[in-house]
Scaffold this motif. Sequence first.
Motif, PDB file in Angstrom:
ATOM      1  N   SER A 132      13.257  -3.440 -10.234  1.00 50.97           N
ATOM      2  CA  SER A 132      13.912  -2.133 -10.119  1.00 50.97           C
ATOM      3  C   SER A 132      14.276  -1.826  -8.679  1.00 50.97           C
ATOM      4  O   SER A 132      15.146  -0.989  -8.418  1.00 50.97           O
ATOM      5  CB  SER A 132      12.986  -1.043 -10.649  1.00 50.97           C
ATOM      6  N   LEU A 133      13.598  -2.482  -7.731  1.00 51.98           N
ATOM      7  CA  LEU A 133      13.813  -2.264  -6.304  1.00 51.98           C
ATOM      8  C   LEU A 133      13.406  -3.516  -5.556  1.00 51.98           C
ATOM      9  O   LEU A 133      12.408  -4.152  -5.900  1.00 51.98           O
ATOM     10  CB  LEU A 133      12.974  -1.077  -5.815  1.00 51.98           C
ATOM     11  N   VAL A 134      14.177  -3.882  -4.531  1.00 49.87           N
ATOM     12  CA  VAL A 134      13.837  -5.007  -3.649  1.00 49.87           C
ATOM     13  C   VAL A 134      13.677  -4.465  -2.239  1.00 49.87           C
ATOM     14  O   VAL A 134      14.561  -3.764  -1.736  1.00 49.87           O
ATOM     15  CB  VAL A 134      14.922  -6.101  -3.675  1.00 49.87           C
ATOM     16  N   VAL A 135      12.548  -4.782  -1.607  1.00 50.42           N
ATOM     17  CA  VAL A 135      12.304  -4.420  -0.207  1.00 50.42           C
ATOM     18  C   VAL A 135      12.268  -5.712   0.591  1.00 50.42           C
ATOM     19  O   VAL A 135      11.406  -6.560   0.359  1.00 50.42           O
ATOM     20  CB  VAL A 135      10.984  -3.640  -0.046  1.00 50.42           C
ATOM     21  N   LEU A 136      13.224  -5.875   1.509  1.00 58.79           N
ATOM     22  CA  LEU A 136      13.402  -7.137   2.229  1.00 58.79           C
ATOM     23  C   LEU A 136      13.142  -6.978   3.715  1.00 58.79           C
ATOM     24  O   LEU A 136      13.628  -6.026   4.331  1.00 58.79           O
ATOM     25  CB  LEU A 136      14.848  -7.635   2.085  1.00 58.79           C
ATOM     26  N   GLY A 137      12.426  -7.935   4.290  1.00 58.42           N
ATOM     27  CA  GLY A 137      12.412  -8.060   5.741  1.00 58.42           C
ATOM     28  C   GLY A 137      13.708  -8.725   6.162  1.00 58.42           C
ATOM     29  O   GLY A 137      14.258  -9.564   5.440  1.00 58.42           O
ATOM     30  N   SER A 148       0.823  -1.210   0.000  1.00 57.24           N
ATOM     31  CA  SER A 148       0.000   0.000   0.000  1.00 57.24           C
ATOM     32  C   SER A 148       0.859   1.262   0.000  1.00 57.24           C
ATOM     33  O   SER A 148       0.518   2.263  -0.635  1.00 57.24           O
ATOM     34  CB  SER A 148      -0.947   0.007   1.203  1.00 57.24           C
ATOM     35  N   VAL A 149       1.997   1.199   0.716  1.00 60.01           N
ATOM     36  CA  VAL A 149       2.910   2.353   0.759  1.00 60.01           C
ATOM     37  C   VAL A 149       3.525   2.610  -0.617  1.00 60.01           C
ATOM     38  O   VAL A 149       3.722   3.775  -1.019  1.00 60.01           O
ATOM     39  CB  VAL A 149       4.030   2.118   1.799  1.00 60.01           C
ATOM     40  N   LEU A 150       3.816   1.539  -1.346  1.00 60.64           N
ATOM     41  CA  LEU A 150       4.527   1.666  -2.620  1.00 60.64           C
ATOM     42  C   LEU A 150       3.599   1.789  -3.823  1.00 60.64           C
ATOM     43  O   LEU A 150       4.074   1.895  -4.963  1.00 60.64           O
ATOM     44  CB  LEU A 150       5.446   0.455  -2.816  1.00 60.64           C
ATOM     45  N   THR A 151       2.293   1.801  -3.576  1.00 57.80           N
ATOM     46  CA  THR A 151       1.319   1.909  -4.660  1.00 57.80           C
ATOM     47  C   THR A 151       1.592   3.149  -5.501  1.00 57.80           C
ATOM     48  O   THR A 151       1.792   4.243  -4.982  1.00 57.80           O
ATOM     49  CB  THR A 151      -0.114   1.987  -4.094  1.00 57.80           C
ATOM     50  N   GLY A 152       1.621   2.947  -6.799  1.00 64.24           N
ATOM     51  CA  GLY A 152       1.844   4.058  -7.714  1.00 64.24           C
ATOM     52  C   GLY A 152       3.280   4.181  -8.188  1.00 64.24           C
ATOM     53  O   GLY A 152       3.553   4.883  -9.168  1.00 64.24           O
ATOM     54  N   LEU A 153       4.205   3.502  -7.497  1.00 67.81           N
ATOM     55  CA  LEU A 153       5.609   3.578  -7.908  1.00 67.81           C
ATOM     56  C   LEU A 153       5.948   2.555  -8.980  1.00 67.81           C
ATOM     57  O   LEU A 153       6.956   2.687  -9.677  1.00 67.81           O
ATOM     58  CB  LEU A 153       6.535   3.364  -6.704  1.00 67.81           C
ATOM     59  N   GLY A 154       5.120   1.527  -9.113  1.00 69.48           N
ATOM     60  CA  GLY A 154       5.379   0.498 -10.108  1.00 69.48           C
ATOM     61  C   GLY A 154       4.610  -0.767  -9.783  1.00 69.48           C
ATOM     62  O   GLY A 154       3.826  -0.821  -8.830  1.00 69.48           O
ATOM     63  N   THR A 169       9.383   7.702   1.039  1.00 72.12           N
ATOM     64  CA  THR A 169      10.434   8.643   0.664  1.00 72.12           C
ATOM     65  C   THR A 169      11.714   7.913   0.286  1.00 72.12           C
ATOM     66  O   THR A 169      12.381   8.259  -0.701  1.00 72.12           O
ATOM     67  CB  THR A 169      10.717   9.618   1.820  1.00 72.12           C
ATOM     68  N   ARG A 170      12.085   6.888   1.069  1.00 63.78           N
ATOM     69  CA  ARG A 170      13.305   6.135   0.766  1.00 63.78           C
ATOM     70  C   ARG A 170      13.176   5.405  -0.573  1.00 63.78           C
ATOM     71  O   ARG A 170      14.118   5.361  -1.366  1.00 63.78           O
ATOM     72  CB  ARG A 170      13.596   5.129   1.876  1.00 63.78           C
ATOM     73  N   ALA A 171      12.002   4.811  -0.808  1.00 70.07           N
ATOM     74  CA  ALA A 171      11.795   4.085  -2.067  1.00 70.07           C
ATOM     75  C   ALA A 171      11.859   5.035  -3.255  1.00 70.07           C
ATOM     76  O   ALA A 171      12.501   4.730  -4.275  1.00 70.07           O
ATOM     77  CB  ALA A 171      10.451   3.359  -2.035  1.00 70.07           C
ATOM     78  N   GLU A 172      11.214   6.174  -3.144  1.00 73.73           N
ATOM     79  CA  GLU A 172      11.245   7.146  -4.234  1.00 73.73           C
ATOM     80  C   GLU A 172      12.673   7.614  -4.506  1.00 73.73           C
ATOM     81  O   GLU A 172      13.075   7.787  -5.663  1.00 73.73           O
ATOM     82  CB  GLU A 172      10.357   8.348  -3.893  1.00 73.73           C
ATOM     83  N   ALA A 173      13.442   7.807  -3.437  1.00 75.60           N
ATOM     84  CA  ALA A 173      14.804   8.312  -3.584  1.00 75.60           C
ATOM     85  C   ALA A 173      15.706   7.313  -4.312  1.00 75.60           C
ATOM     86  O   ALA A 173      16.454   7.689  -5.223  1.00 75.60           O
ATOM     87  CB  ALA A 173      15.396   8.662  -2.224  1.00 75.60           C
ATOM     88  N   VAL A 174      15.651   6.042  -3.923  1.00 81.68           N
ATOM     89  CA  VAL A 174      16.553   5.078  -4.556  1.00 81.68           C
ATOM     90  C   VAL A 174      16.152   4.791  -5.998  1.00 81.68           C
ATOM     91  O   VAL A 174      17.001   4.446  -6.828  1.00 81.68           O
ATOM     92  CB  VAL A 174      16.652   3.758  -3.754  1.00 81.68           C
ATOM     93  N   ILE A 192      18.336  -2.052  -2.819  1.00 79.57           N
ATOM     94  CA  ILE A 192      17.728  -2.892  -1.790  1.00 79.57           C
ATOM     95  C   ILE A 192      17.440  -2.052  -0.550  1.00 79.57           C
ATOM     96  O   ILE A 192      18.314  -1.343  -0.056  1.00 79.57           O
ATOM     97  CB  ILE A 192      18.656  -4.062  -1.414  1.00 79.57           C
ATOM     98  N   ILE A 193      16.208  -2.146  -0.062  1.00 83.63           N
ATOM     99  CA  ILE A 193      15.821  -1.520   1.199  1.00 83.63           C
ATOM    100  C   ILE A 193      15.577  -2.635   2.204  1.00 83.63           C
ATOM    101  O   ILE A 193      14.781  -3.542   1.950  1.00 83.63           O
ATOM    102  CB  ILE A 193      14.558  -0.659   1.053  1.00 83.63           C
ATOM    103  N   MET A 194      16.264  -2.583   3.336  1.00 81.78           N
ATOM    104  CA  MET A 194      16.106  -3.579   4.388  1.00 81.78           C
ATOM    105  C   MET A 194      15.194  -3.027   5.481  1.00 81.78           C
ATOM    106  O   MET A 194      15.365  -1.892   5.926  1.00 81.78           O
ATOM    107  CB  MET A 194      17.462  -3.929   4.994  1.00 81.78           C
TER     108      MET A 194
END
Length: 206
Positions: free
Chosen positions: A59-64, A32-38, A126-131, A91-93
Amino acid sequence: MPKSIALNLHQPAATTILVADEQAFSRRIIRSVLTGLGRVLECRTGFDAVEVAEQQRPSLVVLGMNLSGLDGLEVTQLLRRADGGLQYTPIIMISGTPTRASVLGAVTAGVHEYVARPFSTKTLRTRAEAVLAMPRPFVRTRVYFGPVPRAKTVRREVLGTGAGDASATMICGVHHSRADEMLCPLGVNCLCQAYIRPVEKDIIEL
């Protein structure tokens, strides 16, 4: 004569985001946070994250951090050893144990950003948009391969003495070749500039 279109070298034409988290509820929040980015893909385990990343080239990996099979650090290390451009994937951890050791461990593994739980939706967005919008240059030394840490103190700790010797290679975040300010088509807008000639400030931004 057709009007020429200025290409945005910092933004891919199509964006795919891979979210890997053990909990379905957490994946829904992140989606839901990343909706609209891809386009957002989801998986639950570390093994699935590596497999999907290899197949889909996100284009981006978000990992727990706490994934079963392979944890977030192991997934990051495997992706950084991949080829075909996958090794440069941002990668965002996300971790619930934001200790100094945990942060440095994630940065040393090669993540772009470290977000602590509970996180604000604004912070993650914000972090996702930046990377995605501003590809960070990579550096390769004898002991490290990954994005250049933004904070000077973290750069020293993660890269060690190798950051300044002849073994260190700066790699352009856009073209994935050796950073060369003379050849970069972005000219003064080249994102590597801040790392080739860093500003003298010492702000930790993780």
